[in-house]
Write a protein that holds these residues in place. Sequence first.
Motif, PDB file in Angstrom:
ATOM      1  N   GLY A 143       0.679  -1.280  -0.128  1.00  0.00           N
ATOM      2  CA  GLY A 143       0.427  -0.040  -0.303  1.00  0.00           C
ATOM      3  C   GLY A 143       0.640   2.015   0.077  1.00  0.00           C
ATOM      4  N   LEU A 144       2.007   1.409   0.625  1.00  0.00           N
ATOM      5  CA  LEU A 144       2.783   2.394   0.853  1.00  0.00           C
ATOM      6  C   LEU A 144       3.663   2.536  -0.481  1.00  0.00           C
ATOM      7  CD1 LEU A 144       3.920   2.297   4.614  1.00  0.00           C
ATOM      8  CD2 LEU A 144       2.519   3.890   3.617  1.00  0.00           C
ATOM      9  N   LEU A 145       4.151   1.728  -0.763  1.00  0.00           N
ATOM     10  CA  LEU A 145       5.111   1.830  -2.124  1.00  0.00           C
ATOM     11  C   LEU A 145       4.061   2.143  -3.742  1.00  0.00           C
ATOM     12  CD1 LEU A 145       7.349   1.083  -3.568  1.00  0.00           C
ATOM     13  CD2 LEU A 145       6.223  -1.536  -4.336  1.00  0.00           C
ATOM     14  N   ALA A 146       2.212   2.109  -2.950  1.00  0.00           N
ATOM     15  CA  ALA A 146       1.868   2.023  -4.638  1.00  0.00           C
ATOM     16  C   ALA A 146       1.077   3.238  -4.678  1.00  0.00           C
ATOM     17  CB  ALA A 146       0.332   1.076  -4.357  1.00  0.00           C
ATOM     18  N   ALA A 147       1.002   4.016  -3.146  1.00  0.00           N
ATOM     19  CA  ALA A 147       0.967   5.284  -2.937  1.00  0.00           C
ATOM     20  C   ALA A 147       1.287   6.651  -3.465  1.00  0.00           C
ATOM     21  CB  ALA A 147       0.611   6.178  -1.314  1.00  0.00           C
ATOM     22  N   ALA A 148       3.187   6.214  -3.473  1.00  0.00           N
ATOM     23  CA  ALA A 148       4.463   6.617  -3.546  1.00  0.00           C
ATOM     24  C   ALA A 148       4.858   6.195  -4.707  1.00  0.00           C
ATOM     25  CB  ALA A 148       5.955   6.004  -2.974  1.00  0.00           C
ATOM     26  N   ILE A 149       4.764   5.634  -5.613  1.00  0.00           N
ATOM     27  CA  ILE A 149       4.471   5.271  -6.448  1.00  0.00           C
ATOM     28  C   ILE A 149       3.058   6.361  -8.280  1.00  0.00           C
ATOM     29  CG2 ILE A 149       4.076   2.957  -8.907  1.00  0.00           C
ATOM     30  CD1 ILE A 149       5.314   1.390  -7.621  1.00  0.00           C
ATOM     31  N   CYS A 150       1.921   6.331  -7.170  1.00  0.00           N
ATOM     32  CA  CYS A 150       0.968   7.023  -7.841  1.00  0.00           C
ATOM     33  C   CYS A 150       1.508   8.642  -7.574  1.00  0.00           C
ATOM     34  CB  CYS A 150      -0.054   6.561  -6.726  1.00  0.00           C
ATOM     35  SG  CYS A 150      -1.661   7.480  -8.135  1.00  0.00           S
ATOM     36  N   HIS A 151       2.509   8.512  -7.058  1.00  0.00           N
ATOM     37  CA  HIS A 151       2.328  10.468  -6.295  1.00  0.00           C
ATOM     38  C   HIS A 151       3.471  10.693  -7.028  1.00  0.00           C
ATOM     39  CE1 HIS A 151       3.049  14.520  -4.122  1.00  0.00           C
ATOM     40  NE2 HIS A 151       4.252  13.687  -4.761  1.00  0.00           N
ATOM     41  N   ARG A 152       4.531   9.834  -7.270  1.00  0.00           N
ATOM     42  CA  ARG A 152       6.058  10.168  -8.462  1.00  0.00           C
ATOM     43  C   ARG A 152       5.624  10.040  -9.498  1.00  0.00           C
ATOM     44  NH1 ARG A 152      10.932   9.740  -5.459  1.00  0.00           N
ATOM     45  NH2 ARG A 152      11.754  10.941  -7.583  1.00  0.00           N
ATOM     46  N   SER A 153       4.321   9.009 -10.542  1.00  0.00           N
ATOM     47  CA  SER A 153       4.315   8.755 -11.617  1.00  0.00           C
ATOM     48  C   SER A 153       3.257   8.944 -12.482  1.00  0.00           C
ATOM     49  CB  SER A 153       5.052   7.327 -11.566  1.00  0.00           C
ATOM     50  OG  SER A 153       4.158   6.343 -11.601  1.00  0.00           O
ATOM     51  N   GLY A 154       2.032   9.021 -11.227  1.00  0.00           N
ATOM     52  CA  GLY A 154       0.801   9.268 -11.353  1.00  0.00           C
ATOM     53  C   GLY A 154       0.618   8.198 -12.254  1.00  0.00           C
ATOM     54  N   ASN A 155       1.045   6.810 -12.085  1.00  0.00           N
ATOM     55  CA  ASN A 155       0.221   5.788 -12.365  1.00  0.00           C
ATOM     56  C   ASN A 155      -0.682   5.407 -11.078  1.00  0.00           C
ATOM     57  OD1 ASN A 155      -0.293   2.856 -13.677  1.00  0.00           O
ATOM     58  ND2 ASN A 155       1.778   2.003 -13.424  1.00  0.00           N
ATOM     59  N   ALA A 156      -1.759   5.284 -11.164  1.00  0.00           N
ATOM     60  CA  ALA A 156      -2.930   4.401 -10.204  1.00  0.00           C
ATOM     61  C   ALA A 156      -2.855   3.349 -10.433  1.00  0.00           C
ATOM     62  CB  ALA A 156      -4.033   5.220 -10.640  1.00  0.00           C
ATOM     63  N   LEU A 157      -2.688   2.612 -11.127  1.00  0.00           N
ATOM     64  CA  LEU A 157      -2.607   0.788 -11.261  1.00  0.00           C
ATOM     65  C   LEU A 157      -2.276  -0.065 -10.018  1.00  0.00           C
ATOM     66  CD1 LEU A 157      -3.690  -1.514 -12.884  1.00  0.00           C
ATOM     67  CD2 LEU A 157      -1.349  -1.612 -13.172  1.00  0.00           C
ATOM     68  N   PRO A 158      -1.265   0.400  -9.613  1.00  0.00           N
ATOM     69  CA  PRO A 158      -1.001  -0.121  -8.086  1.00  0.00           C
ATOM     70  C   PRO A 158      -1.844  -0.130  -6.813  1.00  0.00           C
ATOM     71  CG  PRO A 158       1.259   0.531  -9.343  1.00  0.00           C
ATOM     72  CD  PRO A 158       0.196   1.353  -9.706  1.00  0.00           C
ATOM     73  N   TRP A 159      -2.138   1.279  -6.929  1.00  0.00           N
ATOM     74  CA  TRP A 159      -3.228   2.150  -6.032  1.00  0.00           C
ATOM     75  C   TRP A 159      -4.486   0.838  -5.823  1.00  0.00           C
ATOM     76  CZ3 TRP A 159      -2.844   2.986  -0.510  1.00  0.00           C
ATOM     77  CH2 TRP A 159      -3.884   3.338  -0.643  1.00  0.00           C
ATOM     78  N   ALA A 160      -4.825   1.336  -6.776  1.00  0.00           N
ATOM     79  CA  ALA A 160      -5.935   0.587  -7.632  1.00  0.00           C
ATOM     80  C   ALA A 160      -6.270  -1.231  -7.077  1.00  0.00           C
ATOM     81  CB  ALA A 160      -6.383   0.656  -8.497  1.00  0.00           C
ATOM     82  N   LEU A 161      -4.763  -2.016  -7.701  1.00  0.00           N
ATOM     83  CA  LEU A 161      -5.031  -3.063  -7.353  1.00  0.00           C
ATOM     84  C   LEU A 161      -5.012  -3.285  -5.441  1.00  0.00           C
ATOM     85  CD1 LEU A 161      -2.235  -4.496  -9.828  1.00  0.00           C
ATOM     86  CD2 LEU A 161      -5.174  -4.911  -9.811  1.00  0.00           C
ATOM     87  N   VAL A 162      -4.237  -2.793  -5.692  1.00  0.00           N
ATOM     88  CA  VAL A 162      -4.271  -3.039  -3.084  1.00  0.00           C
ATOM     89  C   VAL A 162      -5.950  -2.278  -2.726  1.00  0.00           C
ATOM     90  CG1 VAL A 162      -3.088  -1.607  -1.670  1.00  0.00           C
ATOM     91  CG2 VAL A 162      -1.984  -1.993  -3.538  1.00  0.00           C
ATOM     92  N   GLN A 163      -5.688  -1.048  -3.482  1.00  0.00           N
ATOM     93  CA  GLN A 163      -7.215  -1.125  -2.731  1.00  0.00           C
ATOM     94  C   GLN A 163      -8.745  -2.377  -3.198  1.00  0.00           C
ATOM     95  OE1 GLN A 163      -9.287   2.683  -3.966  1.00  0.00           O
ATOM     96  NE2 GLN A 163     -10.291   2.841  -2.158  1.00  0.00           N
ATOM     97  N   PHE A 164      -8.917  -2.214  -4.344  1.00  0.00           N
ATOM     98  CA  PHE A 164     -10.013  -2.873  -4.931  1.00  0.00           C
ATOM     99  C   PHE A 164      -9.702  -4.622  -5.119  1.00  0.00           C
ATOM    100  CE2 PHE A 164     -10.949   0.869  -7.382  1.00  0.00           C
ATOM    101  CZ  PHE A 164     -11.544   1.553  -6.305  1.00  0.00           C
ATOM    102  N   GLY A 165      -8.622  -4.485  -4.963  1.00  0.00           N
ATOM    103  CA  GLY A 165      -7.776  -6.357  -5.165  1.00  0.00           C
ATOM    104  C   GLY A 165      -7.783  -6.642  -3.099  1.00  0.00           C
ATOM    105  N   GLY A 166      -7.284  -5.610  -2.544  1.00  0.00           N
ATOM    106  CA  GLY A 166      -7.641  -6.360  -0.917  1.00  0.00           C
ATOM    107  C   GLY A 166      -9.078  -6.330  -0.969  1.00  0.00           C
ATOM    108  N   LEU A 167     -10.333  -5.053  -1.586  1.00  0.00           N
ATOM    109  CA  LEU A 167     -11.494  -5.728  -0.752  1.00  0.00           C
ATOM    110  C   LEU A 167     -12.063  -6.864  -1.231  1.00  0.00           C
ATOM    111  CD1 LEU A 167     -14.296  -3.857  -0.163  1.00  0.00           C
ATOM    112  CD2 LEU A 167     -14.708  -3.085  -2.359  1.00  0.00           C
TER     113      LEU A 167
END
Length: 274
Positions: free
Chosen positions: A162-186
Amino acid sequence: MSLPSSLSHRERALLALAALLSVAAVFGPAVPTPALGSAPFADGRPWGALPNAMDVLSNLPFAVVGIWGLRWLHWLGRAHDAQQDAEPLPFDALDCAWMFFAGLILTALGSAFYHLQPDPTRLAADRAGMAVAFAGLVGVAVCERVSARAGWPAAWVALAGGLLAAAICHRSGNALPWALVQFGGLALVLALALARPVPGAIGLRLGRVVFFYALAKLFELADPAILEATQQLVSGHSLKHLTAALAALPVLHALQAMGRQTLRHNSGAAPLTA
């Protein structure tokens, strides 16, 4: 290697899901983060000097439930220590619960910080707090429906992801890792809610957690429509915060039930003051 043969079917499935999500995050197509825009939320009304007041103040329930849960965990530990010949507590699940409730407090702080003045940096702080709470929930759910020994590692893997996905989204603008964390976890929590509890489970009603979280997402999607329907009383995003906080109550209820059982078996335990 004897380790793989020692894993249960559910533990193997959990490892497979973690590997699948990791591969999708690394090799999947980049998903651009939607632009925040000048007015990312429907209700931007201030209250005195407090901007976006409702979206900021509606985070308070996260902090309230988080503090309440930590107090219960502290009391439960003291009550157990005061009991002679006490049965062992499910420490793996309780450790994950500590992470969950601490994460709720961080979520309240991060989300309030973000909604005061929405921008990409503050959004990353908001997501970091959410990642801690979500990791703790995943750990408790895994303890309940997979195995106690898998819960704590699952929580730390979810936290790192989750922390890595949030950092990637912030640095690169790629929201895919965060979406996978959020919806994959759900999806994982939903699948675990349909499975039978394992021996030693604390009795967490995972289905209720999923219900409130899904309802919160619906409120989020209907943000401006709800503000209009309630005649500017409350927006969907503010209701999202309130409803998401309710998703923590089943975890708190399970701890309270455990505490009452501890009292019944120990009349000399510390008084119930949490």
